[in-house]
Enzyme design. Structure first.
Site, PDB file in Angstrom:
ATOM      1  N   ASP A  67      -0.245  68.618  38.883  1.00 13.68           N
ATOM      2  CA  ASP A  67       0.397  69.942  38.854  1.00 13.68           C
ATOM      3  C   ASP A  67      -0.628  71.040  39.114  1.00 13.68           C
ATOM      4  OD1 ASP A  67       2.721  68.659  38.050  1.00 13.68           O
ATOM      5  OD2 ASP A  67       2.223  68.819  35.918  1.00 13.68           O
ATOM      6  N   GLU A  96      -3.517  66.529  28.898  1.00 16.73           N
ATOM      7  CA  GLU A  96      -2.866  66.422  30.204  1.00 16.73           C
ATOM      8  C   GLU A  96      -3.768  66.988  31.292  1.00 16.73           C
ATOM      9  OE1 GLU A  96       0.654  68.882  31.402  1.00 16.73           O
ATOM     10  OE2 GLU A  96       1.376  67.001  32.240  1.00 16.73           O
ATOM     11  N   ASP A 120      -0.789  68.201  25.174  1.00 11.73           N
ATOM     12  CA  ASP A 120      -0.481  68.926  26.393  1.00 11.73           C
ATOM     13  C   ASP A 120      -0.691  70.394  26.028  1.00 11.73           C
ATOM     14  OD1 ASP A 120       2.448  69.172  28.617  1.00 11.73           O
ATOM     15  OD2 ASP A 120       0.490  70.183  28.586  1.00 11.73           O
ATOM     16  N   LEU A 122      -0.427  73.302  27.449  1.00 12.28           N
ATOM     17  CA  LEU A 122       0.594  74.299  27.769  1.00 12.28           C
ATOM     18  C   LEU A 122       1.670  73.649  28.633  1.00 12.28           C
ATOM     19  CD1 LEU A 122       0.735  77.129  26.694  1.00 12.28           C
ATOM     20  CD2 LEU A 122      -0.114  77.979  28.857  1.00 12.28           C
ATOM     21  N   ASP A 123       2.685  73.107  27.940  1.00 16.42           N
ATOM     22  CA  ASP A 123       3.766  72.402  28.642  1.00 16.42           C
ATOM     23  C   ASP A 123       4.717  73.425  29.262  1.00 16.42           C
ATOM     24  OD1 ASP A 123       5.544  70.019  29.178  1.00 16.42           O
ATOM     25  OD2 ASP A 123       6.875  71.310  28.017  1.00 16.42           O
ATOM     26  N   GLU A 284       3.451  64.030  25.428  1.00 16.68           N
ATOM     27  CA  GLU A 284       4.680  64.838  25.546  1.00 16.68           C
ATOM     28  C   GLU A 284       5.840  64.130  24.829  1.00 16.68           C
ATOM     29  OE1 GLU A 284       5.157  65.398  29.812  1.00 16.68           O
ATOM     30  OE2 GLU A 284       4.010  67.249  29.788  1.00 16.68           O
TER      31      GLU A 284
HETATM   32  P1  P6P Z   1      11.730  69.198  36.639  1.00 18.93           P
HETATM   33  C1  P6P Z   1       7.398  71.185  33.077  1.00 18.93           C
HETATM   34  O1  P6P Z   1       6.734  71.201  34.318  1.00 18.93           O
HETATM   35  C2  P6P Z   1       7.690  69.732  32.724  1.00 18.93           C
HETATM   36  O2  P6P Z   1       6.509  69.001  32.636  1.00 18.93           O
HETATM   37  C3  P6P Z   1       8.479  69.663  31.430  1.00 18.93           C
HETATM   38  O3  P6P Z   1       8.135  70.664  30.534  1.00 18.93           O
HETATM   39  C4  P6P Z   1       9.916  69.787  31.890  1.00 18.93           C
HETATM   40  O4  P6P Z   1      10.847  69.169  31.024  1.00 18.93           O
HETATM   41  C5  P6P Z   1       9.875  69.063  33.245  1.00 18.93           C
HETATM   42  O5  P6P Z   1       8.531  69.174  33.731  1.00 18.93           O
HETATM   43  C6  P6P Z   1      10.803  69.703  34.242  1.00 18.93           C
HETATM   44  O6  P6P Z   1      10.749  68.902  35.407  1.00 18.93           O
HETATM   45  O7  P6P Z   1      11.575  68.005  37.545  1.00 18.93           O
HETATM   46  O8  P6P Z   1      13.131  69.273  36.049  1.00 18.93           O
HETATM   47  O9  P6P Z   1      11.293  70.498  37.225  1.00 18.93           O
END
Ligand code: P6P
Length: 344
Positions: A67, A96, A120, A122-123, A284
């Protein structure tokens, strides 16, 4: 006359009180949880002023998950590391944001350091620039290794071995939720005091909810049973609480926190592109599954197994996840394994 009974409890006092449930406790876990709370206050301050401090936007690098790394990601990662690298409580960390396990500096490393900290930082960071809620997720295990430095094996324990876990959600307010296996408890940050105050004591997720949460962009690549389940949720039938409401923020921390408080089911299934789904098991899904189970809910994978029983083989491995209210997860599992009567 109504008696006003809302007691004021800081997270420091609460973690100390919880220590009494752990015979032989030395206080190290209590202090580690309070160190995490302190990190959260530092991160919360930066998140709250992100728009002002020219901290928005990418820093140009890519993390272990592939990411784009936002500057706040880096800030949060460093804040947690710097809070925990010298205390003598943690023998190894994993994040992460870092491909490999994070060793404790030699001068602070000690065989008496009991804990493994994975996080993680900053999720949901892809939501930073549009001011949607984001969060920090953490998982704590007891080390299994001996010697001064913790090992990769220390970081590959199943979720059922966690001694503590939780998350911090930087939303309309900053809330920290944690469990040590004796219930799930939430604290709201009073930023004028700099204190997390007990606001959600012994959280209990509703047995059944009205909300389902999944990214329907991937509908075409779900299994037929999952496609049928989500279509079934949209049909009209008051007896089975249908149609259900769809809510998807795209920040796991926010979608799971809402599920914990309001009930329902959060789903991130495998897809054609990612058969094991997108979400990371160790820092996560496992910590959130621990909290959800402690609140009386369930967390399973697409094959119906309990998330917390999975034996990890890689630090950043992914897993599918279906978690939330027991009735909703059981209903979902019956569709996934093909046994639900609606599939007859
Ligand atoms: P998608 C945010 O980037 C994340 O890691 C999680 O917090 C979230 O649930 C998921 O990805 C969202 O993914 O594919 O729906 O955009």
């Amino acid at each position: 006359m109504a008696t006003f009974s809302s007691k004021i409890v800081t997270i420091e006092r609460h973690t100390l009180q919880q220590q009494q449930f752990r015979p032989g406790a030395t206080g190290a876990l209590t202090q580690l949880l309070n160190d995490i709370a302190a990190s959260a206050k530092i991160i919360s301050r930066e998140v709250r002023r992100a728009g002002l401090g020219d901290i928005l936007g990418d820093d140009g690098s890519v993390n272990a998950s592939g990411d784009d790394v936002k500057k706040l990601d880096v800030y949060a990662d460093k804040a947690i590391y710097r809070m925990n690298d010298h205390t003598g409580r943690v023998c190894v960390m994993a994040s992460e944001e870092q491909e490999e396990i994070i060793p404790i500096p030699d001068k602070f490393a000690s065989e008496s350091a009991k804990y493994v900290l994975m996080f993680d930082p900053l999720d949901g960071s892809s939501n930073i620039d549009c001011n949607a809620s984001i969060g920090t997720i953490f998982s704590i295990h007891l080390r299994q290794s001996k010697g001064a430095h913790g090992t990769l094996e220390d970081c590959l324990q199943p979720g059922c071995k966690q001694v503590a876990a939780g998350y911090v959600i930087y939303g309309s307010s900053t809330v920290m939720v944690y469990t040590t296996g004796y219930g799930a408890h939430g604290f709201t940050l009073d930023s004028t005091l700099g204190e997390f105050l007990l606001s959600h004591e012994n959280i209990k997720i509703p047995d059944a909810g009205k909300i389902y949460s999944i990214n329907e962009r991937d509908t075409h690549s779900w299994t037929p049973n999952l496609q049928r389940y989500v279509a079934w949720l949209k049909e009209e039938d008051a007896e089975t609480r249908r149609p259900r409401t769809s809510r998807y923020i795209g920040s796991m921390i926010s979608d799971v926190h809402r599920t914990l408080i309001k009930g329902g089911v959060f789903m991130y299934p495998g897809t054609v592109k990612r058969p094991d789904g997108k979400l990371r098991l160790q820092y996560e899904v496992n910590p959130l599954a621990f909290v959800v189970e402690q609140a009386g809910g369930c967390a399973i994978t697409e094959d119906g197994g309990r998330v917390l029983d999975l034996q990890p083989t890689e630090l950043h491995q992914r897993t599918s996840v279906f978690m939330g209210s027991k009735n909703d997860v059981d209903e979902c599992a019956a569709f996934l394994d093909g046994s639900h009567p609606a599939l007859a």
